[in-house]
Write a protein that holds these residues in place. Sequence first.
Motif, PDB file in Angstrom:
ATOM      1  N   UNK A 118      -5.472  18.811  -1.054  1.00 14.17           N
ATOM      2  CA  UNK A 118      -4.914  17.769  -1.294  1.00 14.17           C
ATOM      3  C   UNK A 118      -4.155  17.073  -0.343  1.00 14.17           C
ATOM      4  N   UNK A 119      -3.358  17.813   0.280  1.00 11.57           N
ATOM      5  CA  UNK A 119      -2.752  17.188   1.537  1.00 11.57           C
ATOM      6  C   UNK A 119      -3.359  16.565   2.551  1.00 11.57           C
ATOM      7  N   UNK A 120      -4.623  16.715   2.615  1.00 14.21           N
ATOM      8  CA  UNK A 120      -5.576  16.241   3.499  1.00 14.21           C
ATOM      9  C   UNK A 120      -5.930  14.716   3.197  1.00 14.21           C
ATOM     10  N   UNK A 121      -5.889  14.419   1.840  1.00 13.17           N
ATOM     11  CA  UNK A 121      -6.482  13.279   1.511  1.00 13.17           C
ATOM     12  C   UNK A 121      -5.294  12.326   1.282  1.00 13.17           C
ATOM     13  N   UNK A 122      -4.165  12.891   0.781  1.00 13.21           N
ATOM     14  CA  UNK A 122      -3.212  12.148   0.007  1.00 13.21           C
ATOM     15  C   UNK A 122      -2.656  10.795   0.748  1.00 13.21           C
ATOM     16  N   UNK A 123      -2.427  10.874   2.164  1.00 14.93           N
ATOM     17  CA  UNK A 123      -1.947   9.662   2.875  1.00 14.93           C
ATOM     18  C   UNK A 123      -3.085   8.731   2.993  1.00 14.93           C
ATOM     19  N   UNK A 124      -4.298   9.067   3.382  1.00 15.72           N
ATOM     20  CA  UNK A 124      -5.356   7.976   3.380  1.00 15.72           C
ATOM     21  C   UNK A 124      -5.563   7.314   2.058  1.00 15.72           C
ATOM     22  N   UNK A 125      -5.689   8.293   1.058  1.00 13.56           N
ATOM     23  CA  UNK A 125      -5.655   7.700  -0.518  1.00 13.56           C
ATOM     24  C   UNK A 125      -4.461   6.726  -0.841  1.00 13.56           C
ATOM     25  N   UNK A 126      -3.434   7.058  -0.276  1.00 15.02           N
ATOM     26  CA  UNK A 126      -2.207   6.236  -0.725  1.00 15.02           C
ATOM     27  C   UNK A 126      -2.466   4.989  -0.202  1.00 15.02           C
ATOM     28  N   UNK A 127      -2.910   4.899   1.196  1.00 19.20           N
ATOM     29  CA  UNK A 127      -3.085   3.487   1.634  1.00 19.20           C
ATOM     30  C   UNK A 127      -4.167   2.771   1.282  1.00 19.20           C
ATOM     31  N   UNK A 128      -5.301   3.489   0.847  1.00 22.29           N
ATOM     32  CA  UNK A 128      -6.179   2.710   0.170  1.00 22.29           C
ATOM     33  C   UNK A 128      -5.872   1.978  -1.170  1.00 22.29           C
ATOM     34  N   UNK A 129      -5.149   2.972  -1.914  1.00 22.88           N
ATOM     35  CA  UNK A 129      -4.753   2.296  -3.176  1.00 22.88           C
ATOM     36  C   UNK A 129      -3.691   1.221  -2.787  1.00 22.88           C
ATOM     37  N   UNK A 130      -2.909   1.211  -1.948  1.00 27.36           N
ATOM     38  CA  UNK A 130      -1.747   0.427  -1.532  1.00 27.36           C
ATOM     39  C   UNK A 130      -2.335  -0.898  -1.315  1.00 27.36           C
ATOM     40  N   UNK A 131      -3.660  -0.851  -0.541  1.00 26.84           N
ATOM     41  CA  UNK A 131      -4.461  -2.076  -0.339  1.00 26.84           C
ATOM     42  C   UNK A 131      -5.076  -2.671  -1.410  1.00 26.84           C
ATOM     43  N   UNK A 132      -5.424  -1.923  -2.274  1.00 26.78           N
ATOM     44  CA  UNK A 132      -5.900  -2.204  -3.738  1.00 26.78           C
ATOM     45  C   UNK A 132      -4.775  -2.761  -4.761  1.00 26.78           C
ATOM     46  N   UNK A 133      -3.778  -2.620  -4.310  1.00 27.46           N
ATOM     47  CA  UNK A 133      -2.475  -2.884  -4.994  1.00 27.46           C
ATOM     48  C   UNK A 133      -2.495  -1.924  -6.373  1.00 27.46           C
ATOM     49  N   UNK A 134      -2.798  -0.755  -6.131  1.00 30.73           N
ATOM     50  CA  UNK A 134      -2.924   0.168  -7.193  1.00 30.73           C
ATOM     51  C   UNK A 134      -1.943   1.361  -7.140  1.00 30.73           C
ATOM     52  N   UNK A 135      -1.124   1.265  -6.192  1.00 33.30           N
ATOM     53  CA  UNK A 135       0.112   2.184  -5.934  1.00 33.30           C
ATOM     54  C   UNK A 135       1.020   1.940  -6.986  1.00 33.30           C
ATOM     55  N   UNK A 136       1.779   3.091  -7.728  1.00 32.99           N
ATOM     56  CA  UNK A 136       2.598   2.914  -8.932  1.00 32.99           C
ATOM     57  C   UNK A 136       1.992   1.958 -10.086  1.00 32.99           C
ATOM     58  N   UNK A 137       0.814   2.313 -10.408  1.00 29.98           N
ATOM     59  CA  UNK A 137       0.319   1.881 -11.750  1.00 29.98           C
ATOM     60  C   UNK A 137      -0.539   2.954 -12.409  1.00 29.98           C
ATOM     61  N   UNK A 138      -0.557   3.228 -13.605  1.00 31.43           N
ATOM     62  CA  UNK A 138      -1.247   4.222 -14.157  1.00 31.43           C
ATOM     63  C   UNK A 138      -2.795   3.935 -14.152  1.00 31.43           C
ATOM     64  N   UNK A 139      -3.076   2.753 -13.862  1.00 32.36           N
ATOM     65  CA  UNK A 139      -4.696   2.612 -13.487  1.00 32.36           C
ATOM     66  C   UNK A 139      -5.038   3.342 -12.262  1.00 32.36           C
ATOM     67  N   UNK A 140      -4.246   2.955 -11.199  1.00 33.12           N
ATOM     68  CA  UNK A 140      -4.590   3.767  -9.920  1.00 33.12           C
ATOM     69  C   UNK A 140      -4.542   5.072 -10.056  1.00 33.12           C
TER      70      UNK A 140
END
Lengths: 277, 425
Positions: A118-140
């Motif tokens: 998990x730790x390997x993917x969490x930061x890239x994943x966070x950044x991807x979701x942030x660009x998609x404006x899906x951080x802090x959303x249940x949909x994300x």
Amino acid sequence: MRTRTTTRIGQYAALLAYLVFLALPFLWLLSTAFKSPRELGSLHPTWIPRHPTLDNFRQAFDEQPLLHAALNSLLAAAGAAVVAVVVATPPAYVMARRRSALTRAATGWVIVSQAFPLVLVIIPLFLVLKNLRLVDSLAGLTLVYVVWALPFALWMLAGYVRAVPTEVEEAAAVDGAGRARTLVSVVAPLLAPGIVATGLFAFVTAWNEFFFALVLLKTSEKQTLPVVLTHFIGAEGVADLGPLAAAAFLATLPSLVVFAIVQRRITGGMLTGAVKS
Amino acid sequence: MRARPIVLLVLALLLAGCTSTGPEKDGRITLRFQSLAWQEESVQANKELVKEWNARHPNVKVQYVQGSWDSVHDQLLTSFEGGQAPDIIHDASDDLADFAYGGYLADLHPLLPARLKSDIPQRSWDTTTFGDGVYGVPFLQEPRVLVADATWLKRAGVRIPTVQHPWSWPEFRRITERLSGNGTYGVAWPLKEPVSATLNLSLSTGGELFHRGADGKVTVRFEADDEVVPRTIHDQANTDRSASPTTLGSGGSDTLPGFFGGKYAMVPLGFSYRQQIAQQAPKGFDWQVLPAPAGTDGLAQGVSPQTLSIAQDSRHKKEAAEFIDFLLRPSNMVRLALGDWMLPTGTRALADPALHTAQDGWATGTALAARLRSAPSQSVRGYPEWKDKVATPAFQEYYSGAIGLDELRHRLEKDGNLVLARYQR
């Protein structure tokens, strides 16, 4: 005769021991949930609370928004289960029925993908979701759960598809059914137990998941149940044990209920076609 | 067909969950305050204060976000990396160094009002000062104290220590030996986290362990002053048999049933454990709070206070600082301290009569406040790795009797300095 009886008794004893082993943590959790703080501090703890109390449940509900968090968990887990099954079923069919370099590569990729920590993917994943404006959303979060569950769901469903005899499809074709009709009317009903089992797997995985939810959800209103449970733990791991046990007990109930309801169907489905009649 | 409404409902609810309020609406500011309060009274106190602020400041709304001590470091790290950190961050000073040096936290020095700066003593500010900046407001702290079975001590006729006349470390060892026997122990050291407990208590004997050279680089030197506390614990557990060997790997809460059940006369615990003790102690159980033993530096002890910081990325640092100032007004600081069963750092809050009662040992803790200093590890880069990979296993093996003092020294210094060197190139 005596030997057979002895063997049978031994088997049942082993089964009982295994069941007790599996149930012990849950029973202890249940017992703790109904104990008062004073009883929790006792040097000689008992399995059955001496003075059962509902105070831990009251405190758990007073302190943390458990129902709201449970609703969030339900939305994310149910959403992930439905989407994962819908997305995984067609490729699983192809993987099971068509033998090619592509399907072999896909199977290999499914297995390799399970090895990523998990730790390997969490930061890239966070950044991807942030660009998609899906951080802090249940949909994300649901999207992440779908992606996380997909490889195993594919692998699992492909196994179920292989268990459906190809002769059934050929018979449908002989009767004049087209490919789509065969899949919808013949294969899909036979796959139902597999679909339920896969959906259940995706649901339980998402329901219990903690780390993605912790990192991706920022506002209290969107937090899921596993994240809220950690709010009963303080600095240096000191826990508010009674309310934590009460909340954890409630958090395990949905999984238990879902399993209890669909268990017979899954078992039935797994045995379908196991033997030639 | 019956599944379709369920699927639609799930999708509709997911989309509903997707919508979020923007940080600003109609010129109003919304600040996110991530609190790690977890005890019932503490959560209540924090939420009440946020509510009071929001009632008085309609244009600067504070949103309470519940965090968890259990996972705060990882959660903050990803939030900082992703630019989604809360505006106001509750944490502990020993967790701030990497965030401060990493540029994730705002320097509070120009933001905080003079009232707050002068109310909190410099020794507390030292815990959140990294380089030239101040990256957190230290507001709650707890000394390690001895929680004792008062009836047992009275029956044994031992001298009861006070803050003015504490036990010395050798005296403490003699007394625990006297209190032990017949399957009972004078003390139960809960040393699941042996490093911070040992290092913080070692300040009383002048132990510094981390020494900063003229070049600013830190090295580990385990000297005579550093040996007193670990040797006492080791000898209690392995020579005198006056410390329970089974609790050496336990957390503080795990020792309480044995303490209530008459197996241990004393348990060294953080001051806030009193809340659990007050809640769980059997009726009629008479317990009292005693100061930890003193050494050549008296009752000095290292602490890592709870802190409030502001994210460097926050667009409303001024307003965030105003909220911190409100939260830490003396009367509010007292409410937070009582909620967490800890000591406030503010001198005016510390003078509040509610914190000077004999009940639940408040007065003993308050009297120790002036002796609390920045934990030795505070500003050492690489400390978390040194602690996890080198010091924790070394201390655990030493306390269990598996290795001797020389081997402990060798590991802390030789292996430890290799780790620290990587962070100081």
